[in-house]
Design a protein around this motif. Structure first.
Motif, short mmCIF file in Angstrom:
data_model
loop_
_atom_site.label_atom_id
_atom_site.label_comp_id
_atom_site.label_asym_id
_atom_site.label_seq_id
_atom_site.Cartn_x
_atom_site.Cartn_y
_atom_site.Cartn_z
N VAL A 1 -5.36 4.05 -16.42
CA VAL A 1 -4.04 3.80 -15.82
C VAL A 1 -3.98 4.28 -14.39
N THR A 2 -3.30 3.34 -13.51
CA THR A 2 -3.68 3.22 -12.02
C THR A 2 -2.73 4.26 -11.21
N GLU A 3 -2.12 5.16 -11.97
CA GLU A 3 -1.28 6.13 -11.28
C GLU A 3 -2.01 6.77 -10.03
N PRO A 4 -1.60 7.39 -9.19
CA PRO A 4 -2.29 8.00 -7.94
C PRO A 4 -3.13 9.04 -8.48
N ALA A 5 -4.34 9.39 -7.89
CA ALA A 5 -5.02 10.44 -7.87
C ALA A 5 -4.35 11.62 -7.49
N ARG A 6 -4.68 12.91 -8.07
CA ARG A 6 -4.08 14.18 -7.74
C ARG A 6 -5.22 15.13 -7.27
N PRO B 1 6.87 2.91 1.31
CA PRO B 1 7.25 3.56 0.26
C PRO B 1 6.38 2.92 -0.63
N GLY B 2 6.10 3.65 -1.93
CA GLY B 2 5.57 3.24 -3.07
C GLY B 2 3.93 2.69 -2.95
N ILE B 3 3.54 3.01 -1.78
CA ILE B 3 2.03 2.79 -1.42
C ILE B 3 1.14 3.66 -2.30
N TYR B 4 1.58 5.11 -2.37
CA TYR B 4 0.66 5.94 -3.26
C TYR B 4 1.01 5.76 -4.90
N ASP B 5 2.36 5.76 -5.12
CA ASP B 5 2.90 5.62 -6.25
C ASP B 5 3.66 4.07 -6.47
N MET B 6 2.89 3.22 -6.80
CA MET B 6 1.52 3.26 -7.21
C MET B 6 0.84 1.77 -6.70
N LYS B 7 1.36 1.21 -5.63
CA LYS B 7 1.02 -0.11 -5.26
C LYS B 7 -0.39 -0.10 -4.81
N ALA B 8 -0.86 0.82 -4.26
CA ALA B 8 -2.40 0.96 -3.96
C ALA B 8 -3.25 1.12 -5.31
N GLY B 9 -2.84 1.66 -6.10
CA GLY B 9 -3.65 1.96 -7.52
C GLY B 9 -3.42 0.63 -8.10
N ALA B 10 -2.32 0.02 -8.15
CA ALA B 10 -2.30 -1.24 -8.79
C ALA B 10 -3.11 -2.36 -8.22
N GLY C 1 -4.68 -6.11 1.38
CA GLY C 1 -3.96 -6.52 0.08
C GLY C 1 -2.74 -5.45 -0.23
N ILE C 2 -3.25 -4.29 -0.18
CA ILE C 2 -2.14 -3.44 -0.66
C ILE C 2 -1.02 -3.51 0.31
N LEU C 3 -1.11 -3.66 1.76
CA LEU C 3 0.34 -3.72 2.47
C LEU C 3 1.05 -4.94 1.94
N ASP C 4 0.17 -6.14 1.83
CA ASP C 4 1.06 -7.14 1.42
C ASP C 4 1.89 -6.93 0.11
N TRP C 5 1.60 -5.98 -0.85
CA TRP C 5 2.51 -5.56 -1.92
C TRP C 5 3.39 -4.63 -1.37
N VAL C 6 3.08 -3.65 -0.56
CA VAL C 6 3.89 -2.65 -0.05
C VAL C 6 5.14 -3.31 0.68
N GLU C 7 4.66 -4.52 1.44
CA GLU C 7 5.82 -5.14 2.31
C GLU C 7 6.98 -5.64 1.24
N VAL C 8 6.73 -5.69 0.09
CA VAL C 8 7.78 -6.40 -1.10
C VAL C 8 8.38 -5.13 -1.51
N GLY D 1 -5.86 5.93 -9.43
CA GLY D 1 -5.47 4.90 -8.32
C GLY D 1 -5.93 5.74 -7.04
N ALA D 2 -5.26 5.38 -5.86
CA ALA D 2 -5.69 5.98 -4.62
C ALA D 2 -5.40 7.38 -4.36
N ASP D 3 -6.12 8.15 -3.69
CA ASP D 3 -5.82 9.51 -3.12
C ASP D 3 -5.12 9.29 -1.97
N GLY D 4 -4.03 10.36 -1.93
CA GLY D 4 -2.96 10.33 -1.01
C GLY D 4 -1.94 11.53 -1.22
#
Length: 391
Positions: free
Chosen positions: A181-186, A120-129, A27-34, A358-361
């Motif tokens: 807030v679904t910003e990436p983990a730190r 691009p954008g997988i960490y900030d923040m499509k995975a989190g979204a 599901g995440i990669l489907d969003w990253v493709e856009v 969001g996701a770690d990365g």
């Protein structure tokens, strides 16, 4: 480990659906493709279409808020039981990225290398979204989607300061008991409970042009005047107080043989407290020209207020830690981060806000941006417990 100490998933019934990291990644990669560069509203709207579709499929109500000023639409989702005036959770995400078109095919192609998944954008923040959507859908599978009512807001222009969505964010936050807030983990999976405030300013200098050789004495250099102000403003940086001033963009002149008439600079300010923001804003705006024949104009102000830690945020963090522990995740928080987010707006309103969920990365805004596949199932489990269990 005793039965009482085991994570919830280890005690689940054998036939109960399980969180599937591969399913989440798909599901995440489907969003990253856009690809969704902020200033390309039509591109961001292609992702907004996907966000609207998946939430509609799980029975939530979806409102599409038209974009303006060239930015994309915002998407506001509400759980089926949502009622005005009842305690609720607001989940904040953004759909835009800093990356230009072509990044996913050229400079940071979508790929998987062991535990690392790039794009691009997988960490900030499509995975989190994507994670809270997956968690909500999983709760429906489990028959547990009956916690506090929830709104999920996806904005289109967070990366440039949320100029058109801030009003919507603050309006929805004032209806909520908590904001997540679904910003990436730190720092290896830590959440964020405080952020610096962000200020943006512009200096414009107007001098007098002259021939650099024949009539140099008649000129009044805007570049020379600007240099004095750059050194003064950069000197306001105070690491002990957590204050930084950065003159990041500078331009001057029209030719090497002309005394420059015009010069300009753009300044980034970061502060820990609202009081520091007021003090530093006044100092930056209060410009006095060294040369009486030169005009100096300073404009700007605080773009995002500081997200200051409070007892209410600490209480939310402790509740979140206890809930995350049910899924086996030991949730810790960073002391402070210098980057701003939409959580700055909501925390400044006094709404208990927890960020970095969001996701770690690693590699936000870089050409090696990536998430760790191993973080997806634990983070989804955390979201399941937060959405089902916050009180």
């Amino acid at each position: 480990m005793t039965d009482a100490a085991q994570p919830r998933d280890s005690l689940a019934r054998e036939n109960e659906p399980r969180i599937d990291a591969e399913e989440i990644l798909e599901g995440i990669l489907d969003w990253v493709e856009v690809e969704t560069p902020t200033y390309h509203g039509d591109a961001v709207n292609k992702l907004a279409d996907k966000v609207q579709a998946v939430w509609s499929e799980v029975g939530c109500t979806v409102e599409r808020i038209p974009g303006r000023d060239g930015f994309g639409d915002h998407v506001l989702v509400r759980s089926p039981d949502w009622k005005e005036g009842e305690p609720s959770i607001l989940v904040l995400s953004h759909m835009d990225t800093v990356h230009p078109f072509g990044t996913k095919d050229e400079t940071n192609p979508i790929r998987r290398e062991g535990d690392r998944v790039f794009g691009p954008g997988i960490y900030d923040m499509k995975a989190g979204a994507y994670l809270p959507y997956y968690a909500w859908r999983h709760l429906k599978r489990l028959g547990r989607a009956h916690g506090m009512q929830v709104s999920f807001l996806y904005v289109s222009e967070e990366e440039v300061g949320s100029p058109t969505s801030r009003e919507i964010i603050e309006r929805e936050a004032l209806k909520a008991k908590y904001v997540l807030v679904t910003e990436p983990a730190r720092d290896g999976g830590k959440v964020v409970a405080a952020r610096k405030g962000v200020g943006r300013f512009e200096l414009t200098i107007t001098g007098r042009p002259a021939h650099a050789g024949a009539k140099h004495e008649d000129g009044r250099s805007a570049a020379r005047e600007l240099a004095h102000h750059i050194l003064e403003i950069e000197g306001y940086t105070d690491y002990a107080r957590g204050i930084t001033t950065n003159v990041g963009l500078v331009s001057a002149g029209t030719g090497v043989n002309v005394v420059p008439r015009d010069a300009r600079a753009e300044i980034d300010l970061r502060v820990v407290t609202a009081a520091d923001g007021e003090e530093m804003t006044a100092r930056i705006l209060n410009r006095v020209a060294r040369d009486p024949d030169v005009t100096v104009t300073a404009t700007g102000g605080m773009n995002r207020p500081p997200y200051e830690r409070s007892p209410a945020i600490d209480a939310l963090l402790e509740q979140a830690r206890a809930l995350a522990a049910r899924s086996g995740l030991d949730l810790q928080a960073t002391a402070l981060t210098g980057g701003g987010s939409d959580g700055n707006f909501t925390a400044a309103l006094g709404i208990p806000t927890l960020d970095g969920l969001g996701a770690d990365g690693e590699g936000a805004h870089t050409l090696h941006e990536q998430i760790y596949l191993s973080s997806l199932a634990p983070r989804a489990g955390m979201w399941v417990e937060l959405l089902a269990g916050l009180k």
